[in-house]
Enzyme design. Sequence first.
Site, PDB file in Angstrom:
ATOM      1  N   ALA A  63       0.871  -1.177   0.000  1.00  5.65           N
ATOM      2  CA  ALA A  63       0.000   0.000   0.000  1.00  5.65           C
ATOM      3  C   ALA A  63       0.907   1.226   0.000  1.00  5.65           C
ATOM      4  CB  ALA A  63      -0.891  -0.023   1.228  1.00  5.65           C
ATOM      5  N   GLY A 108       0.657  -4.934   1.023  1.00  7.52           N
ATOM      6  CA  GLY A 108      -0.537  -5.048   0.180  1.00  7.52           C
ATOM      7  C   GLY A 108      -0.290  -5.844  -1.103  1.00  7.52           C
ATOM      8  N   GLU A 111      -0.520  -9.385  -0.090  1.00  6.84           N
ATOM      9  CA  GLU A 111      -1.952  -9.600   0.189  1.00  6.84           C
ATOM     10  C   GLU A 111      -2.768  -9.711  -1.098  1.00  6.84           C
ATOM     11  OE1 GLU A 111      -1.841  -6.165   2.800  1.00  6.84           O
ATOM     12  OE2 GLU A 111      -2.665  -7.379   4.425  1.00  6.84           O
ATOM     13  N   GLU A 131       4.478  -4.720   7.616  1.00 11.31           N
ATOM     14  CA  GLU A 131       3.642  -3.708   8.284  1.00 11.31           C
ATOM     15  C   GLU A 131       4.045  -3.417   9.727  1.00 11.31           C
ATOM     16  OE1 GLU A 131       2.522  -6.067   6.310  1.00 11.31           O
ATOM     17  OE2 GLU A 131       0.969  -5.298   4.972  1.00 11.31           O
TER      18      GLU A 131
HETATM   19  N1  DAK Z   1       4.564   3.213  -1.014  1.00 10.37           N
HETATM   20  C1  DAK Z   1       4.906   4.362  -1.641  1.00 10.37           C
HETATM   21  N2  DAK Z   1       5.988   4.475  -2.417  1.00 10.37           N
HETATM   22  C2  DAK Z   1       6.753   3.394  -2.571  1.00 10.37           C
HETATM   23  C3  DAK Z   1       6.442   2.159  -1.954  1.00 10.37           C
HETATM   24  C4  DAK Z   1       5.296   2.091  -1.133  1.00 10.37           C
HETATM   25  N3  DAK Z   1       4.899   0.991  -0.519  1.00 10.37           N
HETATM   26  N4  DAK Z   1       7.402   1.264  -2.288  1.00 10.37           N
HETATM   27  C5  DAK Z   1       8.245   1.921  -3.093  1.00 10.37           C
HETATM   28  N5  DAK Z   1       7.874   3.185  -3.273  1.00 10.37           N
HETATM   29  C6  DAK Z   1       8.515   4.213  -4.071  1.00 10.37           C
HETATM   30  C7  DAK Z   1       9.747   4.749  -3.361  1.00 10.37           C
HETATM   31  O1  DAK Z   1       9.391   5.737  -2.432  1.00 10.37           O
HETATM   32  C8  DAK Z   1      10.536   5.329  -4.529  1.00 10.37           C
HETATM   33  O2  DAK Z   1       9.963   6.559  -4.890  1.00 10.37           O
HETATM   34  P1  DAK Z   1      10.907   7.844  -5.243  1.00 10.37           P
HETATM   35  O3  DAK Z   1      11.751   8.057  -4.046  1.00 10.37           O
HETATM   36  O4  DAK Z   1      11.692   7.386  -6.455  1.00 10.37           O
HETATM   37  O5  DAK Z   1       9.932   8.946  -5.521  1.00 10.37           O
HETATM   38  C9  DAK Z   1      10.233   4.352  -5.643  1.00 10.37           C
HETATM   39  O6  DAK Z   1       9.038   3.660  -5.267  1.00 10.37           O
HETATM   40  C10 DAK Z   1      11.327   3.329  -5.839  1.00 10.37           C
HETATM   41  O7  DAK Z   1      11.583   2.708  -4.594  1.00 10.37           O
HETATM   42  P2  DAK Z   1      13.043   2.590  -3.941  1.00 10.37           P
HETATM   43  O8  DAK Z   1      13.913   3.716  -4.395  1.00 10.37           O
HETATM   44  O9  DAK Z   1      12.857   2.419  -2.483  1.00 10.37           O
HETATM   45  O10 DAK Z   1      13.552   1.244  -4.624  1.00 10.37           O
HETATM   46  P3  DAK Z   1      14.581   0.200  -4.018  1.00 10.37           P
HETATM   47  O11 DAK Z   1      14.890  -0.750  -5.121  1.00 10.37           O
HETATM   48  O12 DAK Z   1      15.708   0.879  -3.323  1.00 10.37           O
HETATM   49  O13 DAK Z   1      13.774  -0.566  -2.882  1.00 10.37           O
HETATM   50  C11 DAK Z   1      11.811  -1.712  -1.938  1.00 10.37           C
HETATM   51  C12 DAK Z   1      12.630  -1.352  -3.230  1.00 10.37           C
HETATM   52  C13 DAK Z   1      10.533  -2.408  -2.393  1.00 10.37           C
HETATM   53  C14 DAK Z   1      12.638  -2.666  -1.071  1.00 10.37           C
HETATM   54  C15 DAK Z   1      11.532  -0.399  -1.165  1.00 10.37           C
HETATM   55  O14 DAK Z   1      10.968   0.558  -2.078  1.00 10.37           O
HETATM   56  C16 DAK Z   1      10.581  -0.618  -0.048  1.00 10.37           C
HETATM   57  O15 DAK Z   1      11.002  -1.095   1.010  1.00 10.37           O
HETATM   58  N6  DAK Z   1       9.332  -0.204  -0.243  1.00 10.37           N
HETATM   59  C17 DAK Z   1       8.317  -0.267   0.775  1.00 10.37           C
HETATM   60  C18 DAK Z   1       7.876  -1.688   0.928  1.00 10.37           C
HETATM   61  C19 DAK Z   1       6.870  -1.819   2.027  1.00 10.37           C
HETATM   62  O16 DAK Z   1       7.178  -1.598   3.202  1.00 10.37           O
HETATM   63  N7  DAK Z   1       5.650  -2.185   1.645  1.00 10.37           N
HETATM   64  C20 DAK Z   1       4.596  -2.376   2.564  1.00 10.37           C
HETATM   65  C21 DAK Z   1       3.786  -1.165   2.638  1.00 10.37           C
HETATM   66  S1  DAK Z   1       2.674  -1.298   4.024  1.00 10.37           S
HETATM   67  C22 DAK Z   1      -4.143  -1.041   6.464  1.00 10.37           C
HETATM   68  C23 DAK Z   1      -4.300  -0.997   5.111  1.00 10.37           C
HETATM   69  C24 DAK Z   1      -3.310  -1.410   4.301  1.00 10.37           C
HETATM   70  C25 DAK Z   1      -2.114  -1.852   4.812  1.00 10.37           C
HETATM   71  C26 DAK Z   1      -1.965  -1.903   6.167  1.00 10.37           C
HETATM   72  C27 DAK Z   1      -2.954  -1.514   6.989  1.00 10.37           C
HETATM   73  N8  DAK Z   1      -5.145  -0.655   7.340  1.00 10.37           N
HETATM   74  C28 DAK Z   1      -6.047   0.378   6.925  1.00 10.37           C
HETATM   75  C29 DAK Z   1      -5.184  -1.165   8.682  1.00 10.37           C
HETATM   76  C30 DAK Z   1      -1.047  -2.227   3.951  1.00 10.37           C
HETATM   77  C31 DAK Z   1       0.191  -1.893   4.303  1.00 10.37           C
HETATM   78  C32 DAK Z   1       1.310  -2.019   3.418  1.00 10.37           C
HETATM   79  O17 DAK Z   1       1.227  -2.557   2.341  1.00 10.37           O
END
Ligand code: DAK
Length: 258
Positions: A63, A108, A111, A131
Amino acid sequence: MGFVKYEQKEQYAIITIDREKALNALNSQVLTDLDEVLNGVDVDTVRALIITGAGAKSFVAGADISEMSSLTKEQGEAFGKKGNDLFRRIETFPVPVIAAVNGFALGGGCELSMACDIRLAAENAKFGQPEVGLGITPGFGGTQRLVRLIGVGKAKEMLYTCAQIDAQEALRIGLVNAVYTSEELMPAAEKMAQKIARNAPIAVRATKKAANDGLQTDMDTAIAIEAKLFGSCFETEDQRNGMTAFLEKRRPDPYQNK
Ligand code: DAK
């Protein structure tokens, strides 16, 4: 459609989440676009769907963290509901859905893949639920589908540690059905979709419903659900076609979804 592309290829279709700059992260607009694309699927002709992400690096990196970062409790709950309603819609969609996981499937993204019927992964795929490391719980069904798919112990390990697993580990624990090179992934997903599409659509749909609905209840109720759906296939043209062909020792004529 803004962040989601849709391509129908004869009897199956490919949905591509196309927000490559943000590694296909799910913001509200992506969720809305996905929902609208599903509204447009012609389930009379489309017999299987494939969901994938644009580019070679990411399926869906979760997400959208920047959008979520400033949500209030109420907004967070609403965002979770929006994603959950959509993912449940995918899970119960009348035709089978294959996730072609072409890279990161985090939060997400993991998921979303789990809401699909079948997961195929590229060698570079990475799965994880990060998360709790961000101060939230999984919000799009992760706590529920992961435990059902890979078992409670392993799922809780992934959920509590935020550890990412690679495609081979995902294969070993049953999170994905098969692993391919990046180049082979989409051809393999399309081949599987075609294989599904060749079978009798009414029976495939009823089978999906029986498996899904049965999983949520006790065995006696589940068997009754199956019996009802089994019965619903009789007197269809496709049932007559399939069985007559068997008895006449030939291939069935193409199934007509009737
Ligand atoms: N959200 C927003 N932007 C994201 C993103 C994300 N999840 N993942 C990547 N990006 C963006 C980065 O910010 C970057 O943008 P710029 O800086 O270029 O503008 C671009 O994509 C490229 O990413 P990186 O530069 O970080 O690329 P790397 O190869 O260095 O790293 C990575 C790739 C996938 C390891 C890293 O980007 C990363 O760790 N991303 C976040 C992964 C993550 O933590 N995903 C889980 C998100 S939490 C809920 C509802 C929903 C949810 C929970 C609760 N409720 C309402 C209760 C769901 C939660 C989630 O999914």
